[in-house]
Design a protein around this motif. Structure first.
Motif, short mmCIF file in Angstrom:
data_model
loop_
_atom_site.label_atom_id
_atom_site.label_comp_id
_atom_site.label_asym_id
_atom_site.label_seq_id
_atom_site.Cartn_x
_atom_site.Cartn_y
_atom_site.Cartn_z
N UNK A 1 43.43 36.68 35.80
CA UNK A 1 43.26 36.85 36.43
C UNK A 1 42.74 38.16 35.92
N UNK A 2 41.68 38.92 36.67
CA UNK A 2 41.72 40.83 35.99
C UNK A 2 40.63 40.75 37.84
N UNK A 3 40.92 42.70 37.37
CA UNK A 3 40.71 43.29 38.57
C UNK A 3 39.37 43.16 39.62
N UNK A 4 38.82 43.30 40.38
CA UNK A 4 37.35 43.17 40.50
C UNK A 4 36.72 44.21 40.29
N UNK A 5 37.09 45.43 39.22
CA UNK A 5 36.29 46.00 38.65
C UNK A 5 35.69 45.91 37.37
N UNK A 6 36.54 45.00 37.26
CA UNK A 6 36.67 44.37 35.21
C UNK A 6 35.22 44.09 35.16
N UNK B 1 32.93 33.84 36.05
CA UNK B 1 34.48 34.18 36.68
C UNK B 1 34.15 33.34 38.28
N UNK B 2 35.05 33.76 38.98
CA UNK B 2 35.19 33.14 40.58
C UNK B 2 35.79 33.99 41.24
N UNK B 3 35.04 34.12 42.31
CA UNK B 3 35.97 35.44 43.89
C UNK B 3 37.58 34.62 43.69
N UNK B 4 38.76 35.73 43.82
CA UNK B 4 39.33 35.40 44.35
C UNK B 4 40.00 35.61 45.81
N UNK B 5 40.00 36.96 45.50
CA UNK B 5 40.68 38.08 46.86
C UNK B 5 40.21 38.86 46.82
N UNK B 6 40.20 40.10 47.73
CA UNK B 6 39.56 41.79 48.16
C UNK B 6 39.33 41.93 46.80
N UNK C 1 33.67 21.91 36.11
CA UNK C 1 34.65 21.29 35.18
C UNK C 1 35.22 22.34 34.53
N UNK C 2 35.16 23.79 34.17
CA UNK C 2 35.83 24.69 33.70
C UNK C 2 36.87 24.89 34.61
N UNK C 3 36.78 25.13 36.32
CA UNK C 3 37.45 25.79 36.71
C UNK C 3 38.71 23.85 37.42
N UNK C 4 38.02 22.96 36.91
CA UNK C 4 39.23 21.87 37.84
C UNK C 4 40.33 22.03 35.54
N UNK C 5 39.84 22.07 34.94
CA UNK C 5 40.40 21.91 33.43
C UNK C 5 41.51 23.47 33.69
N UNK C 6 41.14 24.54 33.78
CA UNK C 6 41.65 26.02 33.10
C UNK C 6 43.08 25.26 34.63
N UNK D 1 46.62 45.07 56.86
CA UNK D 1 45.72 44.68 55.56
C UNK D 1 45.08 44.86 55.20
N UNK D 2 44.72 44.99 54.15
CA UNK D 2 43.74 45.52 53.42
C UNK D 2 41.80 43.77 54.08
N UNK D 3 41.52 45.01 55.16
CA UNK D 3 39.75 43.84 54.85
C UNK D 3 38.43 44.32 54.24
N UNK D 4 39.10 44.97 53.43
CA UNK D 4 37.92 45.60 52.64
C UNK D 4 37.29 44.61 51.71
N UNK D 5 35.32 43.84 51.60
CA UNK D 5 35.24 43.15 51.52
C UNK D 5 35.49 42.92 49.82
N UNK D 6 35.05 41.52 49.88
CA UNK D 6 34.91 41.37 48.06
C UNK D 6 34.60 41.93 47.33
N UNK D 7 35.10 42.42 46.00
CA UNK D 7 34.26 43.48 45.88
C UNK D 7 33.12 42.63 44.21
#
Length: 275
Positions: free
Chosen positions: A93-98, A110-115, A146-151, A267-273
């Motif tokens: 897990x990393x920040x969206x600024x990573x 990478x894959x989206x996770x949260x905002x 495949x990467x996502x499933x394995x991890x 709740x923080x309704x900001x869009x995904x970074x």
């Protein structure tokens, strides 16, 4: 005599001499860099941080730094394969600024996770890990699915034994195994559902930095304030900070929340970074 940036630069130059490496120093930014001459891949070190550690721990701090720099540079110069090493692939897990690219401009997977957060993928190398980039994936003929499933399968196999700490009528649970994947356990849905099933109040989750995962069974308004202070403290102290915002876990979803002192969260309704 007080250690200056120039003195520390000279010490590091002496310790990190290698005919295959280039060494440079940005005086304006106080940044010391070591990189491979051929690939230009390398490591940047903030000199004031090194001086602070040196003043606290002396020679031990310099030995640790030298070890980690040499180890990281050697790993950068190796060719890594995914096939046959499936059990060593984990999500991180990393920040969206990573950054979404390496310093050598390779696109990281990478894959989206949260905002507030993204999921990157890592090949565990024992003492450290390497983030997986598009070039590695294409070379192996793998898909991101495949990467996502394995991890995801591998993160479920990690032990999850939280330490419970009741505070002011609320229950806080901490996971800090120091295996590099504590925050990654937030992706273990069965763990989240188990914590939700056993919670008395509202379940909040926090990943302030890479090496901790916090669950909070919030049973009164004070619990929100305690969680906010706790998350901010961990965020400030973390070696790899992620986010100071906790999440409410509800209906199998994580919603980032702002916690206002003495108030219920909003709740923080900001869009995904995106980078």
């Amino acid at each position: 005599m007080k250690m200056t940036s120039i003195k520390m630069k000279n010490i590091l130059e002496e310790r990190l001499k290698n005919p295959d490496w280039n060494i440079s120093f940005n005086r304006d930014k106080d940044v010391f860099r070591v990189e491979w001459k051929e690939t230009k891949q390398g490591i940047s070190i903030t000199i004031p941080n090194v001086i602070a550690k040196y003043e606290q721990r002396g020679e031990d701090a310099l030995q640790d730094l030298e070890y980690h720099v040499v180890e990281a540079l050697q790993i950068m110069n190796q060719t890594h394969e995914l096939t046959g090493k499936e059990k060593n692939i984990f999500p991180v897990i990393r920040a969206t600024s990573f950054p979404t690219k390496t310093k050598s401009k390779k696109k990281l997977i990478y894959s989206d996770h949260t905002a507030e957060t993204r999921i990157y993928y890592a090949l565990d190398l024992g003492k450290t890990y390497k983030l997986i980039d598009e070039e590695m994936l294409h070379k192996e003929g793998w898909t991101i699915e495949r990467l996502r499933e394995i991890s995801t399968f591998n993160v479920r196999s990690l032990t999850s034994e939280p330490r419970k700490d009741p505070v002011a009528g609320n229950d806080f649970y901490f996971m800090a195994s120091q295996d590099g994947y504590d925050a990654s356990r937030i992706l273990n849905e069965s763990l989240l559902e188990e914590m939700k099933a056993n919670s008395t109040g509202e379940l909040a989750v926090a990943v302030p930095h890479q090496d901790v995962l916090i669950f909070a069974d919030i049973q009164n308004d004070m619990g929100y304030d305690i969680l906010a202070q706790m998350t901010m403290k961990f965020f400030a102290e973390g070696r790899v900070p992620i986010t100071s915002l906790p999440f409410i876990y509800e209906d199998k979803k994580l919603e980032p929340i702002f916690i206002l002192a003495k108030n219920k969260p909003t709740k923080n309704n900001q869009p995904k970074g995106e980078e």
